[in-house]
Write a protein that holds these residues in place. Structure first.
Motif: not given
Length: 384
Positions: A16, A18, A23-24
């Motif tokens: 995670n 940023e 990203t996820k």
């Protein structure tokens, strides 16, 4: 920065972050346009839940800040992304299936950047997790193993010249994670291993009580070797396939550029993390740092196409080798180039080398002129 991913995090260490582009949500989107998991989706999630404690034990940290549900979701998201990436790449490279509908494949620089992230020691998932997901996907190429599709993806990341050729023994055996699998590309077939290496790999026990050697002076530097009559030859193949025979030192080309240095640093970190891992790249770097101690050594090896880097940066290459070899330790009785080092040292101490050494210090043109002068003097002397 050589151990921190720039584009995609895999596993809990950089989970995670940023600042990463993938990203996820983007990882999940990568597998949306095509069928991926079958009706075993929930079964796979339950299995990952049962494996959570086992996977957590693979890391030195406890990651108490990541809840059980988030940890399982991370395993599935990151694992599915990797498997989808490898499967699509395999179908693209082997079967000609168009994959340019996704920016990872359509953007020329992105795939190499993501590939390097996947080879970072702090960016790994246990291989048994990835293999379980691979076996559950509909995208799996028929008749292939996970190791095959993974190595097909990584073969262009070879630190030497050209792409690595994948052979059957590369896909066999037990591997801990993707970096370990990539490292196995450079291992010789088990039949050609030394007895000590075979025993270590079979027992998986660390080597204890051995003398360690740090740094340099394994062999004379390249200019001294040349003056001793050693000839340099750039060969094709495995970067670790160094051979010395009858005064000829055959070395596959090695790239000293930013991308290969990052991969090399992670391979070195992996080897230094355990005595049970074959110190292949540790031996390679210590060998080169012994042989290339001044810019003239780099120039000689560059002109022989053994060290591949931009001309004019010979001092930079020296600094890179110093940085890579700093604090490296290797078991002196078991490093992978022990025989070659012994042969080179024996040659340099031979009568032949001692004869060539003073001659090698004279430039070839001057040596030829000296020989002609001697012949001329002898000829004139006869007529006198």
């Amino acid at each position: 920065m050589s151990y921190t991913p720039k584009w995609v995090s895999i596993g809990p260490i950089h989970h995670n972050r940023e600042s990463l582009w993938l990203t996820k949500e983007k990882k999940r989107q990568f597998r949306e346009p095509f069928p991926f998991l079958d009706e075993r989706d929930e079964e796979l999630r339950r299995k990952m839940g049962n494996w959570e404690a086992r996977v957590r034990r693979c890391y030195s940290e406890a990651f108490q800040g990541i809840s059980s549900g988030e940890f399982v979701d991370m395993l599935l998201t990151d694992g599915c992304f990797i498997v989808a990436l490898f499967c699509r790449n395999y179908k693209w490279s082997k079967e000609g299936v168009d994959a340019t509908d996704n920016p990872i494949f359509s953007t020329r620089w992105m795939l190499p950047e993501i590939g390097r992230d996947l080879l970072m020691i702090e960016n790994q998932l246990p291989l048994f997790v990835l293999k379980e997901i691979f076996n559950a996907t509909k995208l799996k190429p028929e008749g292939t193993s996970f190791e095959e599709v993974a190595l097909e993806f990584f073969k262009s990341f070879h630190i030497g010249k050209g792409a690595m050729v994948i052979k059957k023994h590369h896909t066999e055996g037990h591997h801990k994670h993707l970096l370990d699998l990539f490292h196995s590309l450079y291992l010789p077939p088990k039949s050609s291993d030394s007895g000590a290496a075979q025993k270590r790999r079979k027992n998986k026990k660390p080597l204890m009580g051995r003398t360690s050697v740090r740094g340099k002076n394994w062999v004379p530097n390249a200019t001294v070797l040349k003056s001793s009559g050693v000839r340099f030859y750039a060969k094709e193949g495995n970067s670790l396939g160094i051979q010395f025979r009858r005064g000829t030192l055959s070395i596959p080309g090695i790239s000293i550029i930013e991308s290969s240095i990052i991969i090399l640093k992670n391979l070195l970190a992996y080897e230094q993390s355990s005595r049970g891992i074959e110190p292949l790249f540790t031996s390679l770097v210590l060998f080169f740092s012994s042989m290339a101690s001044v810019p003239d050594d780099i120039k000689l090896l560059r002109e022989a196409s053994i060290i591949l880097h931009e001309p004019g940066d010979d001092q930079m290459a020296i600094e890179v080798l110093k940085l890579l070899s700093k604090q490296l330790e290797c078991d002196v009785t078991d490093f992978s180039m022990k025989q070659q080092v012994e042969d080179i040292r024996a040659f340099c101490g031979s009568k032949k080398a001692k004869f060539w050494k003073p001659i090698g210090r004279i430039c070839p043109a001057r040596f030829i002129l000296l020989c002609l002068s001697i012949v001329l003097a002898v000829t004139v002397g006869r007529y006198d």
